[in-house]
Design an enzyme around this catalytic site. Structure first.
Site, PDB file in Angstrom:
ATOM      1  N   LYS A 147      65.653  26.058   3.252  1.00 18.53           N
ATOM      2  CA  LYS A 147      66.782  27.525   3.101  1.00 18.53           C
ATOM      3  C   LYS A 147      65.760  28.212   3.564  1.00 18.53           C
ATOM      4  O   LYS A 147      65.899  29.473   3.797  1.00 18.53           O
ATOM      5  CB  LYS A 147      67.283  27.524   1.717  1.00 18.53           C
ATOM      6  CG  LYS A 147      68.749  27.084   1.887  1.00 18.53           C
ATOM      7  CD  LYS A 147      69.851  27.725   1.771  1.00 18.53           C
ATOM      8  CE  LYS A 147      71.235  26.859   2.092  1.00 18.53           C
ATOM      9  NZ  LYS A 147      72.326  27.526   2.068  1.00 18.53           N
ATOM     10  N   GLU A 229      68.802  36.067  -3.857  1.00 17.17           N
ATOM     11  CA  GLU A 229      70.437  37.143  -2.783  1.00 17.17           C
ATOM     12  C   GLU A 229      70.646  38.273  -2.873  1.00 17.17           C
ATOM     13  O   GLU A 229      71.283  37.651  -3.935  1.00 17.17           O
ATOM     14  CB  GLU A 229      70.690  36.304  -1.806  1.00 17.17           C
ATOM     15  CG  GLU A 229      70.080  35.792  -0.421  1.00 17.17           C
ATOM     16  CD  GLU A 229      70.474  34.924   0.484  1.00 17.17           C
ATOM     17  OE1 GLU A 229      70.158  33.764   1.608  1.00 17.17           O
ATOM     18  OE2 GLU A 229      72.055  34.748   0.527  1.00 17.17           O
ATOM     19  N   LYS A 265      85.687  25.940   4.547  1.00 16.53           N
ATOM     20  CA  LYS A 265      86.674  26.337   5.555  1.00 16.53           C
ATOM     21  C   LYS A 265      87.926  26.096   6.077  1.00 16.53           C
ATOM     22  O   LYS A 265      88.322  24.277   5.342  1.00 16.53           O
ATOM     23  CB  LYS A 265      85.662  26.348   6.725  1.00 16.53           C
ATOM     24  CG  LYS A 265      84.484  27.195   6.677  1.00 16.53           C
ATOM     25  CD  LYS A 265      83.878  26.644   7.707  1.00 16.53           C
ATOM     26  CE  LYS A 265      82.664  27.201   7.786  1.00 16.53           C
ATOM     27  NZ  LYS A 265      81.169  27.234   8.978  1.00 16.53           N
ATOM     28  N   ARG A 321      73.870  20.629  13.714  1.00 13.05           N
ATOM     29  CA  ARG A 321      74.861  19.760  14.350  1.00 13.05           C
ATOM     30  C   ARG A 321      76.231  19.952  15.095  1.00 13.05           C
ATOM     31  O   ARG A 321      76.565  20.985  15.206  1.00 13.05           O
ATOM     32  CB  ARG A 321      75.211  18.228  13.226  1.00 13.05           C
ATOM     33  CG  ARG A 321      76.123  19.571  11.777  1.00 13.05           C
ATOM     34  CD  ARG A 321      76.719  18.813  10.903  1.00 13.05           C
ATOM     35  NE  ARG A 321      76.679  20.248   9.480  1.00 13.05           N
ATOM     36  CZ  ARG A 321      77.206  20.638   9.380  1.00 13.05           C
ATOM     37  NH1 ARG A 321      77.963  20.948  10.144  1.00 13.05           N
ATOM     38  NH2 ARG A 321      77.695  21.548   8.353  1.00 13.05           N
ATOM     39  N   ARG A 367      93.134  23.131   9.583  1.00 10.22           N
ATOM     40  CA  ARG A 367      92.461  21.810   8.853  1.00 10.22           C
ATOM     41  C   ARG A 367      92.995  21.324   7.861  1.00 10.22           C
ATOM     42  O   ARG A 367      93.432  22.281   7.139  1.00 10.22           O
ATOM     43  CB  ARG A 367      91.333  22.209   8.215  1.00 10.22           C
ATOM     44  CG  ARG A 367      89.479  22.312   8.380  1.00 10.22           C
ATOM     45  CD  ARG A 367      89.126  22.793   8.075  1.00 10.22           C
ATOM     46  NE  ARG A 367      87.119  22.949   8.858  1.00 10.22           N
ATOM     47  CZ  ARG A 367      85.727  22.880   7.992  1.00 10.22           C
ATOM     48  NH1 ARG A 367      85.413  21.981   7.208  1.00 10.22           N
ATOM     49  NH2 ARG A 367      84.816  23.620   9.214  1.00 10.22           N
TER      50      ARG A 367
END
Lengths: 486, 169
Positions: A147, A229, A265, A321, A367
Site C-alpha cells: 500500500k 489516512e 461490494k 487482476r 452479486r
C-alpha cells in the site's frame, strides 16, 4: 418453468473488435498459448473457461476434492484434483498448481481473482518454470500490493492520494491525525478490501486503537506497518478498468461499486452515475497515468474514493487482476476482458487505441450470495435444489451453480452474478429487476430479495449513492423490523 | 540367447507397470508372448496369468486370483471373473496419493522399485515418491497388507486422492 428466449446481447462494436484481433502483432517472442490451466473455482473459473472455449484453446481446471463434480470441472477439457477442500491445502498451494500445469502440459495459468491472483510469488514461480502467468509481472504485483509503495507510485504519477501517510509509533500517528483532521483511518500496509482497517474519531480513540491495529496487521498479513489516512465522510467507490501491454495503457471507462456492506461490494455498475464530466475525465486519466508509470501489463483496476462533499477523488489501490465486477465493463464496451488478458499474456500489443473504446449504454450487476440478510448475512451453505437463471435481451448471468450443486462452507458464498445492460441506466435497472424476479434458487437462502428492494430505493433509483448507503438502509430496515415484531 | 527366470520376471513387471495389454518379444528364435488376463484366447490368458503369478510372490498364487496380479483390465473378462474381481475389490484397501505431483516408483532412475505386486507393507512403508516442484515427497502406504495391484506408472502425473495401489489387508 417456461423456456426463455435466449437472446444474447451483442455490443455494436463486437464485430470491429473481432477484426482488430486479427491485426494484433506478437511483440515479445512468446509462444502462442494453446492450453491454459485455470487456478480458480466458482463462477470465475466458468467465466474463464467460456472464453477459452470461444477462442478454441484447451483448458485444464485445477479443482479441490470438494469441486470435483463442479460445473467448471465438467466444462474443462480436463480437470486435475490438487488437494483437499480447504483452500490453504489446494487453491493456495503455489507448488502444486505449477506442478499441475507442468504435468498437464499447460503453457499458461489463469489465476482468476482472489486466491493466488495477486501473490507475486505465484507469478514468479510461473516465470521460473516457463509458464505464462496471465496477469502482470511479479514485480508489478509486488509493487501495487504494498500500500505504501502504491501511494508513492500514485504521488509520483501526480495521482491524488488521501491526506495522510505512514507513521511509526503513536506520537507520529497523533501528530499526523492532528495535521489532517479527525476522523482518521488506521490502515494496514498489507491489508486490502476493507481488512485491517480501523476508524478513530478522537485522539483518545486513536491512542486506544493504534497498538492493536499494528498487532492485528502483523497477525493477519505478516506485516505490522500501518498508515494514517483522513476519513472521507461521504465517499463513493469509483474505479477505472485499464488494459496495458507493457508499453501502452488505455482505460475502458469507470465503474461505481458504492453499494457495499462492510467493504464487500454487492451491486456494481458502469459507468458511474452522475459524475461531473471533468471529475470523470480526470479520474480516468489519473488511472491511466498510474498504470503507465509502472508500464503495467495486463488487465487491472485503479480504485478511487470520490469525496462527494469536496468534489475530489483520491487513489485507494490498484487491483492487479480481473475483478468480480468486470462484466459490467464488458457489457458497455463489447470487449471480452479475459480474451484481452490472454492476448497481452502472449506478448501481443493492445488491439485498440483509446479512441476505439466506446462506452455504450449502462450495465448493473448484482452479486448473488448464499447468505441470509435476516441473520446478519450468515453464510447459508447447503445443496441447491432448484436453479433457474434468467435470460433475455440485455441479460447476462455468470454462475457455476446448477440444480444439485453444493455451496461449500470452505469457500466464499458467491453463487454468481446477475447482470443487465440497457440503453440507459433506468432500462438496465428495470431489466435487472425483471431478471432477478425470474431467478429461482431453492434449498439455500440468498440475498436476491435484498437486491430487489435496494434497486427500488429512491436513493439507488436517483443514482450516485455513497458507500454508507447500504449500511444506513439495512439499519433502518432492521429497526423497522424490530418495531413490527415487538 | 536364452531368458533366465529373472529376465522373464522383469519383462512381466514392465508389462505390469505399463498401460499395454499385450507384449510380443522375439529375440534369436525365442518368442515370448504376454497378455493381461482377458485379452486373447483362454489358453494364452491362462499362460499369462500363470506367468503373472510366478512373477509375484507365492502368496499371490496362493489366493488363487492371479488376475489381480496384472489388473482387472481387459474387455473379455468372463462374468465370473468380474464378479470375483468386484467381490474382492470391496475387501481391498487403497493407497491414495496424498498430493498432486509426478509419481515415481523407484528411489532413483534404474533402481529397484520401493514396492512391487506381492510386497508386504505397513502404514509407514514407503511405496513411492511424489515430486512437486523438484521437491521429492516420500509416500507411505498408510495401510497394512500385501500389494495386489499397482494402478499408476512410473512418471505419471497423479492427482490428489488418486488411488495408486490396491492392498489386501
Amino acid at each position: 418453468m417456461p423456456n426463455q428466449d435466449k437472446v444474447a446481447f451483442v455490443h455494436p462494436n463486437a464485430a470491429a473488435w473481432a477484426n482488430a484481433k486479427q491485426n494484433t502483432q506478437v511483440v515479445s517472442g512468446g509462444e502462442p498459448i494453446q492450453r491454459v490451466l485455470v487456478a480458480n473455482r466458482g463462477e470465475i473459473a466458468v467465466r474463464i473457461l467460456r472464453t477459452l472455449k470461444h477462442l478454441g484453446l484447451e483448458s485444464v481446471l485445477a479443482v479441490s476434492k470438494a469441486d470435483r463434480n463442479s460445473l467448471g470441472a465438467r466444462m474443462a477439457d480436463r480437470s486435475v484434483c490438487i488437494g483437499p477442500a480447504r483452500a490453504t491445502d489446494s487453491y493456495l498451494q503455489i507448488g502444486t498448481l505449477v506442478q499441475a500445469a507442468l504435468g498437464t502440459g499447460a503453457h499458461a495459468i489463469h489465476p482468476g481473482y482472489g486466491f493466488l491472483s495477486e501473490r507475486a510469488e505465484f507469478a514468479q514461480a510461473c516465470e521460473d518454470n516457463q509458464i505464462i502467468f496471465i496477469g502482470p509481472t511479479a514485480q508489478q504485483i509486488h509493487r501495487v500490493g504494498d500500500k505504501l509503495e502504491a501511494r508513492r507510485i500514485a504521488q509520483a504519477a501526480q495521482v491524488p492520494v488521501t491526506p495522510g501517510g505512514p507513521v511509526q509509533g503513536l506520537d507520529e500517528a497523533l501528530a499526523m491525525a492532528e495535521r489532517i483532521g479527525y476522523p482518521v483511518l488506521i490502515k494496514a500496509v498489507g491489508g486490502g478490501g476493507g481488512r485491517g482497517l480501523k476508524r478513530a474519531d478522537t485522539p483518545q480513540q486513536l491512542a486506544g486503537l493504534f497498538e492493536l491495529a499494528g498487532a492485528e496487521a502483523l497477525a493477519a498479513f505478516g506485516d505490522g506497518r500501518v498508515y494514517i489516512e483522513c476519513f472521507v465522510r461521504q465517499g463513493r467507490h469509483v474505479e477505472v478498468q485499464v488494459l496495458g501491454d507493457g508499453t501502452r495503457v488505455i482505460h475502458l471507462g469507470d465503474r461505481d461499486c458504492s453499494v457495499q456492506r462492510r467493504y464487500q461490494k454487492l451491486i456494481e455498475e458502469a459507468p458511474a452515475p452522475g459524475l461531473p464530466d471533468k471529475l470523470r475525465a480526470d479520474l480516468r486519466q489519473a488511472a491511466v497515468r498510474f498504470a503507465e508509470s509502472i508500464a503495467y501489463r495486463g488487465a487491472g483496476t485503479v480504485e478511487f474514493l470520490v469525496d462527494v462533499i469536496r468534489g475530489q477523488f483520491y487513489f485507494l489501490e490498484m487491483n492487479a487482476r480481473i475483478q468480480v465486477e468486470h462484466p459490467v465493463t464488458e457489457l458497455v464496451t463489447g470487449i471480452d476482458l479475459v480474451e484481452q488478458q490472454l492476448n497481452i499474456a502472449q506478448g501481443r500489443r493492445l488491439a485498440f487505441t483509446q479512441d476505439d473504446i466506446r462506452i455504450q449504454g449502462h450495465a448493473i450487476e448484482c452479486r448473488i450470495n448464499a447468505e441470509d440478510p435476516d441473520r446478519d448475512f450468515a453464510p447459508s451453505p447447503g445443496r441447491v435444489l432448484e436453479a433457474y437463471f434468467p435470460a433475455g435481451q440485455g441479460v447476462r448471468v455468470d454462475t457455476h451453480i446448477e440444480a444439485g450443486a453444493t455451496i461449500s462452507p470452505f469457500y466464499d458464498s458467491m453463487m454468481g452474478k446477475v447482470m443487465a445492460v440497457g440503453a440507459n441506466r433506468d432500462q438496465a435497472r428495470t431489466r435487472l429487476l425483471q431478471a432477478l424476479a425470474q431467478t429461482r434458487l431453492t434449498g439455500i437462502t440468498t440475498n436476491i430479495a435484498l437486491h430487489q428492494t435496494v434497486l427500488e430505493t429512491p436513493e439507488f433509483v436517483r443514482g450516485g449513492v455513497d458507500t454508507g448507503f447500504l449500511g444506513r438502509y439495512l439499519a433502518k430496515e432492521f429497526d423497522a423490523g424490530v418495531q413490527e415484531n415487538p | 540367447m536364452s531368458f533366465s527366470h529373472a529376465d522373464v520376471e522383469n519383462i512381466i513387471k514392465l508389462l505390469d507397470a505399463s498401460h499395454f495389454d499385450e507384449l510380443l518379444l522375439e529375440v534369436d528364435g525365442v518368442k515370448l508372448q504376454l497378455r493381461r488376463n482377458g485379452a486373447g484366447s483362454a489358453q494364452m490368458s491362462g499362460a499369462s496369468q500363470a506367468l503373472g503369478s510366478a512373477s509375484a510372490t507365492p502368496s499371490v498364487a496362493q489366493v488363487g486370483q492371479p488376475a489381480s496380479a496384472i489388473g482387472a483390465a481387459g474387455a473379455a473378462v468372463a462374468p465370473e471373473a468380474v464378479q470375483a474381481e468386484s467381490s474382492h475389490d470391496t475387501s481391498l484397501l487403497e493407497v491414495r496419493a496424498p498430493m498432486l505431483g509426478t509419481f515415481y516408483r523407484c528411489p532413483k532412475p534404474g533402481a529397484e522399485p520401493f514396492v512391487s505386486v506381492g510386497s508386504r507393507v505397513d502404514e509407514n512403508t514407503v511405496v513411492g515418491i511424489i515430486e512437486v516442484m523438484k521437491l521429492m515427497n516420500s509416500t507411505a502406504a498408510g495401510v497394512q497388507g500385501e500389494i495386489v495391484e499397482i494402478l499408476v506408472n512410473d512418471g505419471d502425473l497423479v492427482e490428489y486422492d488418486q488411488p495408486l495401489m490396491r492392498v489386501r489387508a
